[in-house]
Design a protein around this motif. Structure first.
Motif, mmCIF file in Angstrom:
data_model
loop_
_atom_site.group_PDB
_atom_site.id
_atom_site.type_symbol
_atom_site.label_atom_id
_atom_site.label_comp_id
_atom_site.label_asym_id
_atom_site.label_seq_id
_atom_site.Cartn_x
_atom_site.Cartn_y
_atom_site.Cartn_z
ATOM 1 N N GLN A 73 42.715 57.131 44.937
ATOM 2 C CA GLN A 73 41.439 56.446 45.157
ATOM 3 C C GLN A 73 40.263 57.411 45.114
ATOM 4 O O GLN A 73 39.191 57.086 44.595
ATOM 5 N N LEU A 74 40.453 58.606 45.639
ATOM 6 C CA LEU A 74 39.380 59.600 45.599
ATOM 7 C C LEU A 74 39.026 59.960 44.158
ATOM 8 O O LEU A 74 37.852 60.025 43.785
ATOM 9 N N GLY A 75 40.047 60.181 43.341
ATOM 10 C CA GLY A 75 39.790 60.517 41.947
ATOM 11 C C GLY A 75 39.086 59.400 41.198
ATOM 12 O O GLY A 75 38.169 59.650 40.396
ATOM 13 N N ILE A 76 39.485 58.169 41.462
ATOM 14 C CA ILE A 76 38.847 57.029 40.814
ATOM 15 C C ILE A 76 37.384 56.915 41.249
ATOM 16 O O ILE A 76 36.490 56.680 40.424
ATOM 17 N N GLY A 77 37.132 57.093 42.530
ATOM 18 C CA GLY A 77 35.758 57.019 43.032
ATOM 19 C C GLY A 77 34.872 58.097 42.442
ATOM 20 O O GLY A 77 33.746 57.821 41.995
ATOM 21 N N TRP A 78 35.346 59.343 42.440
ATOM 22 C CA TRP A 78 34.558 60.433 41.873
ATOM 23 C C TRP A 78 34.297 60.222 40.385
ATOM 24 O O TRP A 78 33.198 60.457 39.905
ATOM 25 N N SER A 79 35.315 59.763 39.661
ATOM 26 C CA SER A 79 35.125 59.551 38.221
ATOM 27 C C SER A 79 34.100 58.448 37.957
ATOM 28 O O SER A 79 33.326 58.527 37.002
ATOM 29 N N ASN A 80 34.075 57.430 38.820
ATOM 30 C CA ASN A 80 33.099 56.356 38.654
ATOM 31 C C ASN A 80 31.680 56.883 38.774
ATOM 32 O O ASN A 80 30.804 56.582 37.956
ATOM 33 N N ASP A 81 31.428 57.698 39.807
ATOM 34 C CA ASP A 81 30.091 58.260 39.996
ATOM 35 C C ASP A 81 29.711 59.179 38.833
ATOM 36 O O ASP A 81 28.566 59.169 38.375
ATOM 37 N N LEU A 82 30.668 59.965 38.368
ATOM 38 C CA LEU A 82 30.385 60.919 37.303
ATOM 39 C C LEU A 82 30.124 60.211 35.974
ATOM 40 O O LEU A 82 29.145 60.515 35.274
ATOM 41 N N ILE A 83 30.972 59.254 35.632
ATOM 42 C CA ILE A 83 30.832 58.543 34.365
ATOM 43 C C ILE A 83 29.549 57.720 34.318
ATOM 44 O O ILE A 83 28.888 57.619 33.275
ATOM 45 N N GLY A 94 23.501 41.933 49.802
ATOM 46 C CA GLY A 94 23.833 43.348 49.685
ATOM 47 C C GLY A 94 25.334 43.540 49.560
ATOM 48 O O GLY A 94 26.004 42.862 48.783
ATOM 49 N N ARG A 95 25.857 44.491 50.348
ATOM 50 C CA ARG A 95 27.290 44.798 50.314
ATOM 51 C C ARG A 95 28.098 43.921 51.262
ATOM 52 O O ARG A 95 29.322 44.054 51.334
ATOM 53 N N VAL A 96 27.449 43.022 51.978
ATOM 54 C CA VAL A 96 28.154 42.179 52.944
ATOM 55 C C VAL A 96 29.251 41.335 52.294
ATOM 56 O O VAL A 96 30.370 41.271 52.819
ATOM 57 N N PRO A 97 29.003 40.673 51.147
ATOM 58 C CA PRO A 97 30.079 39.891 50.539
ATOM 59 C C PRO A 97 31.311 40.726 50.194
ATOM 60 O O PRO A 97 32.446 40.289 50.406
ATOM 61 N N PHE A 98 31.100 41.947 49.665
ATOM 62 C CA PHE A 98 32.235 42.808 49.325
ATOM 63 C C PHE A 98 32.983 43.215 50.582
ATOM 64 O O PHE A 98 34.224 43.199 50.612
ATOM 65 N N ILE A 150 29.449 65.096 48.355
ATOM 66 C CA ILE A 150 30.676 65.042 47.554
ATOM 67 C C ILE A 150 31.562 63.903 48.059
ATOM 68 O O ILE A 150 32.130 63.130 47.269
ATOM 69 N N LEU A 151 31.663 63.784 49.369
ATOM 70 C CA LEU A 151 32.463 62.699 49.948
ATOM 71 C C LEU A 151 31.867 61.344 49.601
ATOM 72 O O LEU A 151 32.584 60.405 49.246
ATOM 73 N N ALA A 152 30.534 61.225 49.685
ATOM 74 C CA ALA A 152 29.879 59.959 49.362
ATOM 75 C C ALA A 152 30.081 59.577 47.907
ATOM 76 O O ALA A 152 30.162 58.386 47.573
ATOM 77 N N ALA A 153 30.194 60.562 47.018
ATOM 78 C CA ALA A 153 30.393 60.291 45.598
ATOM 79 C C ALA A 153 31.771 59.724 45.307
ATOM 80 O O ALA A 153 32.009 59.177 44.230
ATOM 81 N N ALA A 154 32.682 59.831 46.266
ATOM 82 C CA ALA A 154 34.043 59.305 46.084
ATOM 83 C C ALA A 154 34.156 57.823 46.416
ATOM 84 O O ALA A 154 35.259 57.270 46.366
ATOM 85 N N HIS A 155 33.025 57.173 46.749
ATOM 86 C CA HIS A 155 33.041 55.769 47.170
ATOM 87 C C HIS A 155 33.991 55.604 48.364
ATOM 88 O O HIS A 155 35.010 54.913 48.274
ATOM 89 N N PRO A 156 33.664 56.244 49.487
ATOM 90 C CA PRO A 156 34.609 56.312 50.605
ATOM 91 C C PRO A 156 34.987 54.970 51.222
ATOM 92 O O PRO A 156 36.116 54.819 51.686
ATOM 93 N N ALA A 157 34.075 53.999 51.232
ATOM 94 C CA ALA A 157 34.409 52.721 51.875
ATOM 95 C C ALA A 157 35.541 51.990 51.146
ATOM 96 O O ALA A 157 36.538 51.613 51.771
#
Length: 264
Positions: free
Chosen positions: A45-55, A242-246, A4-11
């Motif tokens: 930010q948590l809500g935005i991250g979770w909605s991104n994974d769900l959508i 990978g994710r290094v540039p971000f 659930i935490l990972a789905a929130a895009h924690p980074a």
């Protein structure tokens, strides 16, 4: 729980929350008022991250994304929906507790921009606009939450907006192939990987230049050192995979804000 935490895009959520905390220090918030505005931004930010994974769950399944907990089934859609509802309620309450000015800017520009991106703007040529608006509004969310609310200087808003655009371009870079396969045609997809690798670091450096040269008075040594570090991080963004540039783009934003704190 970890899924659930990972789905929130924690980074990204943690990065924006840390940026908010640094801006609060630079603005002169007390511990209590600073903690309140940080909590408001974090829940948003948590809500935005979770909605991104769900959508994006169906799209992520089609391209075999194993790093998306909702798409793989590791995180229950029902639980994520409940988490979104709780985070939204908390975000509204905490944002308005920061004062109606700060709360209105956060909800109408910051949180709404993230949701607008998730709900459709990411698939258009205007995909960078939500990032520009949300990052540009962040200094105002912080300064308007002070006991004596004030608008941030224009150069600070411009720095946030420009850094937001650069972060968006580099965040999309690793997923361009998957996006193309599922019909996502945002600005990074239209530019292509080669152009993004060159343009995004230049955009980030432009934001850093505004952060260094924008404040009145002579440029202190700490700001000059920060500018040099941002150049080095931009080089990492150009050559990274990978994710290094971000991550490099987030590091540039952090360096810029730390430089601002040292000048405050």
């Amino acid at each position: 729980m970890l899924a659930i935490l990972a789905a929130a895009h924690p980074a990204p959520a943690l990065a924006v929350t840390v940026l908010t905390a640094l801006l609060a220090v630079a603005a002169g918030h007390s511990f209590g008022s600073g903690l309140l505005v940080v909590a408001a931004v974090a829940t948003g930010q948590l809500g935005i991250g979770w909605s991104n994974d769900l959508i994006d769950a169906d799209r992520d399944r089609r391209v075999g994304r194993t790093d998306k907990p909702v798409a793989t089934g590791a995180a229950s859609e029902a639980v994520v929906r409940s988490a979104i509802a709780v985070s939204l309620v908390a975000c509204v309450v905490l944002s308005l507790a920061c004062g109606w000015r700060s709360g209105s800017v956060h909800l109408a520009l910051g949180v709404a921009s993230g949701w607008a991106y998730n709900l459709g703007l990411k698939r258009t040529a205007w995909s960078a606009v939500p990032y520009a608006v949300a990052f540009g509004a962040l200094p105002a969310v912080v300064s308007l939450a002070l006991p004596t609310p004030s608008w941030p200087p224009a150069w600070m808003v411009a720095t946030g907006a420009v850094l937001g655009v650069g972060a968006h371009l580099l965040n999309a870079l690793p997923d361009l192939a998957d996006d193309a396969a599922t019909g996502v045609r945002g600005l990074p997809q239209r530019l292509g990987a080669g152009v993004v690798r060159v343009v995004a670091p230049l955009v980030l450096l432009a934001g850093s230049a505004v952060a260094v040269l924008g404040p009145p008075g002579p440029v202190p040594l700490s700001a000059a050192v920060a500018g040099g570090l941002c150049v080095a991080l931009a080089a990492v963004a150009v050559g990274g995979r990978g994710r290094v540039p971000f991550l490099a783009s987030i590091a540039i934003a952090l360096v810029d804000v730390v430089s601002l704190v040292l000048r405050a």
